[in-house]
Design a protein around this motif. Structure first.
Motif, mmCIF file in Angstrom:
data_model
loop_
_atom_site.group_PDB
_atom_site.id
_atom_site.type_symbol
_atom_site.label_atom_id
_atom_site.label_comp_id
_atom_site.label_asym_id
_atom_site.label_seq_id
_atom_site.Cartn_x
_atom_site.Cartn_y
_atom_site.Cartn_z
ATOM 1 N N TYR A 51 -0.840 9.117 9.769
ATOM 2 C CA TYR A 51 -0.663 7.941 10.620
ATOM 3 C C TYR A 51 0.736 7.394 10.422
ATOM 4 O O TYR A 51 1.366 7.620 9.384
ATOM 5 N N ASP A 54 3.954 2.307 9.749
ATOM 6 C CA ASP A 54 4.023 0.890 10.125
ATOM 7 C C ASP A 54 2.637 0.294 10.320
ATOM 8 O O ASP A 54 2.450 -0.907 10.161
ATOM 9 N N GLU A 55 1.700 1.147 10.674
ATOM 10 C CA GLU A 55 0.359 0.641 10.935
ATOM 11 C C GLU A 55 -0.334 0.288 9.627
ATOM 12 O O GLU A 55 -0.233 1.056 8.653
ATOM 13 N N PRO A 56 -1.000 -0.819 9.576
ATOM 14 C CA PRO A 56 -1.711 -1.111 8.332
ATOM 15 C C PRO A 56 -2.916 -0.191 8.166
ATOM 16 O O PRO A 56 -3.630 0.066 9.136
#
Lengths: 123, 724
Positions: A51, A54-56
């Motif tokens: 993933y 930047d995505e939590p």
């Protein structure tokens, strides 16, 4: 089954009318147990998905190590511990505690160390 | 007690139309289920499953949640403890989860062929997609639910309290839960997971820490510290110290305040029945009984004695009469006369007579003729007694020869005895003389004498002790903290020496040709091995006797002198039975002092339990820094609405501590306000219930077909909008 146990409905019934698949159908007796993925394995699988960073996600929201100096407290009493016993690796507050530390059997020393994950683990 | 289970079966399930959502707060410690729009969950129980064996029937049963522990006596719980579906805060064991859901729907009163309701269930922040999809699959496939929505418990709690004006639309939610602690920033009423922060520490760790500390402090009461009991102790007594170091110093110094803050848990303890001193009357009664018994015994003894005296006197008279008669009888008739009486000869009668006379004298309590006198007499008439000794052998008949040998032997032994006596007397005199000298010296200078005696005593004592230590050599060099007794320490010196000889012998013979026994010296080894090290015992005995003498002398002249424990009687310290102290009330008290704030302190310093992550106060800073916008005004807005929820925010003093901690980390002058949820435990469920009751809730849910059509990537991205 005892009357009071039945009255308290302690035991979960094996058949539930509101279920489409019953427990005994899903996990038949005698069959090898389902191995559920542990959290570690689940997270490993997540990381493999690549993933965007930047995505939590579960892994990257974790807190970093503390910036504050590590607080050292006496392993036995919980007072502030200026001293450290090189033989047992326990921290201690004063001479009285030191006496106690030296009289502790090794098992207890290891249990005290295990409290702060400092015990020697033999594999 | 903030956590109360409710497991009564609900009866009004069919009253709710299929459109009414069921709301589940699936927390790692407690499971709560109820209807959307209501203010209280219907069923609450601990999120655990036990699978014990029924004792009488032997079948394995499933028990979900916490029940009356008294009912568990019918089950064998030794094989399986309570198990949870959670690993940290993520559901991973869906078999257990299914048991829990079975129980929950059953208690909610479900009775149709499926659960025909939308479900809102909570999960952790950024739940891994694996766990989320398994949960959705379970709900759709097994229970046939209409639709599912996932939300975060802390967020629901924040929204619920925002509605009640406790916190603002921008703020920080801090949720110290059971296994983890989260900080979630809110901007415009929506959580920003990008700024989220999780430390893996929570109420579980606090309870475990307290449990371990107490079991280490009170190893004898270890069985008392069950998980449930320690959890109770934690909730009742633990608090957050405003400043850990200061609070610890307070306890270290002791004093009134520390005493006031110390809690004591008295375990059930029944004092041993104390021996009451017997009353006067009792003593008198007992004495009387004893006296009566003594009297009776004395009377019996007296009666026996008199009867014996009587008997002896009769016998004596009979014998005397016999002798008289014998005197009158003719010489040649003696044989026939004596055969009637049973005696062989006149001599025999006379002997019996003397014996009887002696016995009679003894029975009457008359003193025996003096031994010394006897001996004197014996002395004086040696020549009379041993007439044959000085006669040459060749002048004697064989019988006389035998008699002579006997006499020689007797004479030698008597003389030996005489000499020993002589020596005793001499020794006595010598001792007397010594004591007299001692006394004179003492009278000359009492002080000096006393000192000399003391030093002498000390020297002797040490000497004797030293010798004993060498002999037994138990544990005197043991300074290691391990406390174990090695093989070497268990043997005494003699045994060890033997061991040494054996090993060296074995070692020497081990290599090369076996030549043992070729030399004569080799055989000496057996002598050495067989020998106990008693060779210096004579000296030891002398020393011990001298020590006893000095000790008694000191006791005589110095009233303050207390002899050290008897050196001859004492065993090696290890084998001595420890002095057993009667147990008192204090031995059954569990004192909670520093533990009260030491355990919850791990929320602020997780490294105290070896978790290398930031604590509560620092987490807020980390969270703000992680936010994408570095707006100072936003940061101020966030810190002016710090909101606490979750079970661990119930500790007294946590608000103040957190406020102080944030103030230290934030720039000077930042507005800081910390508030606690109205009900940190149940507000998450209430918020979820309110959310699910909204008319636009159905837009946030997804159905079975959505789940199968949209795929895993969509499910991972899935996130409800909390502002409807």
């Amino acid at each position: 089954m005892e009357a009071e146990v039945i009255k308290a409905e302690l035991v979960l019934p094996t058949h539930m009318s509101f279920k489409r698949i019953q427990m005994y159908e899903k996990y038949p007796k005698g069959q090898s147990k389902v191995r559920w993925k542990q959290l570690k394995q689940i997270l490993q699988a997540e990381i493999c998905q690549n993933y965007s960073p930047d995505e939590p996600n579960y892994v990257n929201i974790e807190s970093p190590p503390s910036m504050q100096p590590c607080k050292r407290i006496c392993d036995i009493t919980g007072f502030e511990a200026p001293y450290h016993d090189p033989r047992t690796n326990l921290r201690y507050a004063n001479a009285d505690v030191f006496k106690l530390v030296r009289s502790l059997p090794n098992e207890y020393v290891q249990r005290y160390l295990a409290l702060r994950k400092a015990a020697v683990v033999l594999r | 007690m903030p956590f109360i289970s409710k497991i009564q079966r609900q009866t009004d399930y069919n009253r709710f139309p299929p459109s009414t959502p069921i709301v589940i707060d699936n927390g790692a410690s407690y499971f709560r289920i109820g209807w959307a729009g209501e203010t209280e969950p219907r069923v609450i129980f601990r999120n655990i499953v036990q699978r014990p064996r029924h004792k009488s029937t032997g079948e394995t049963v499933t028990i979900v949640g916490d029940h009356d522990p008294a009912l568990l006596k019918y089950f064998d719980c030794t094989r399986s403890g309570p198990r949870s579906a959670f690993d940290s805060n993520v559901v991973f064991q869906f078999e257990i989860m299914e048991y829990v859901l079975d129980f929950a729907f059953d208690r909610l009163g479900a009775n149709g062929s499926r659960i025909d309701h939308p479900i809102l269930i909570t999960e952790c922040v950024c739940n891994p997609v694996h766990s989320r999809s398994k949960m959705a699959e379970l709900l759709f496939e097994t229970y046939g639910v209409r639709s599912v929505a996932f939300g975060v418990d802390a967020v629901f709690s924040y929204k619920y309290n925002q509605l009640h004006g406790i916190c603002e639309k921008d703020g920080l939610a801090i949720c110290p839960g059971f296994t983890t602690t989260h900080v979630i920033p809110f901007v415009d009423g929506e959580p920003v997971y990008k700024g989220c922060c999780r430390s893996n520490i929570g109420g579980y760790h606090i309870t475990d820490y307290l449990k371990q500390l107490l079991s280490l402090k009170y190893p004898h009461h270890m069985a008392r510290f069950t998980w449930e009991k320690v959890e109770d102790l934690k909730m009742e007594h633990c608090y957050i110290a405003p400043d850990y170091a200061l609070e610890a110093q307070l306890f270290q110094k002791g004093g009134k305040e520390a005493e006031y803050k110390t809690r004591c848990w008295q375990l059930p303890w029944v004092p041993l029945p104390t021996e009451e001193p017997p009353s006067e009357a009792e003593i008198a009664r007992k004495a009387a009984i004893r006296e009566r018994q003594g009297q009776r015994l004395r009377e019996m003894a007296e009666a026996k004695r008199s009867s014996r005296i009587n008997e002896l006197e009769n016998q004596l008279q009979g014998l005397e009469f016999l002798l008289q008669q014998l005197g009158q009888v003719q010489e040649e008739d003696i044989q026939s006369f004596l055969s009637e009486t049973g005696y062989g000869s006149k001599l025999e009668i006379e002997l019996t007579l003397t014996k009887v006379t002696q016995s009679l004298r003894k029975a009457k309590g008359e003193p025996k003729p003096d031994q010394a006198e006897n001996e004197e007499k014996a002395d004086s008439c040696t020549s009379d007694k041993y007439p044959l000794i000085n006669v040459p052998d060749n002048m004697l008949t064989p019988e006389q020869l035998k008699e002579k040998k006997r006499q020689i032997f007797l004479k030698i032994t008597t003389e030996g005895r005489q000499r020993a006596k002589q020596k005793r007397v001499e020794e006595e005199l010598e001792r007397e003389r010594k004591t007299q000298q001692d006394e004179e010296r003492r009278l000359e200078n009492p002080q000096l004498y006393l000192e000399q005696m003391h030093t002498k005593y000390k020297e002797l004592y040490e000497k004797v002790e030293q010798r004993k230590r060498l002999k037994t050599n138990g544990g005197h060099t043991n300074g290691s903290s391990s406390g174990g007794v090695g093989r070497g320490e268990r043997l005494n010196a003699a045994q060890r020496e033997r061991m040494r000889l054996l090993t060296t012998a074995a070692f020497d013979r081990g290599k090369g040709e076996d030549t043992f026994g070729a030399k004569d010296e080799d055989w000496q080894l057996y002598k050495l091995m067989g020998k106990d090290n008693d060779d210096d015992d004579d000296g030891a005995d002398e020393d011990e006797a001298e020590l006893a003498r000095v000790s008694s002398r000191l006791q005589e002249i110095d009233p303050t002198f207390v002899p050290k424990p008897e050196p001859t009687a004492s065993q090696p310290a290890a084998t001595e039975v420890p002095h057993v102290r009667p147990l008192t009330k204090e031995d059954f008290q569990i004192v909670l002092g520093v533990e009260r704030f030491r355990c919850p302190e791990i929320l602020f310093h997780p490294n105290l339990v070896g978790i290398d992550q930031v604590g509560l106060d620092e987490m807020t800073g980390v969270s703000i820094r992680r936010l994408p916008s570095k707006d100072k005004a936003l940061a101020n807005r966030l810190t002016s609405s710090v909101f606490m929820t979750g079970g661990c925010s119930l500790f007294p003093g946590i608000n103040e501590r957190l406020e102080a901690g944030i103030r230290m980390l934030q720039p000077c002058g930042s507005p800081i306000k910390v508030v606690r949820a109205l009900d940190p435990v149940l507000d998450a469920w209430r918020g979820a219930s309110l959310y699910a009751a909204n008319s636009r809730f159905h837009q946030q849910t997804f159905s079975r077909s959505d789940y199968y059509e949209k795929g895993e990537d969509w499910l991972r991205q899935y996130q409800v909008r909390y502002t409807l």
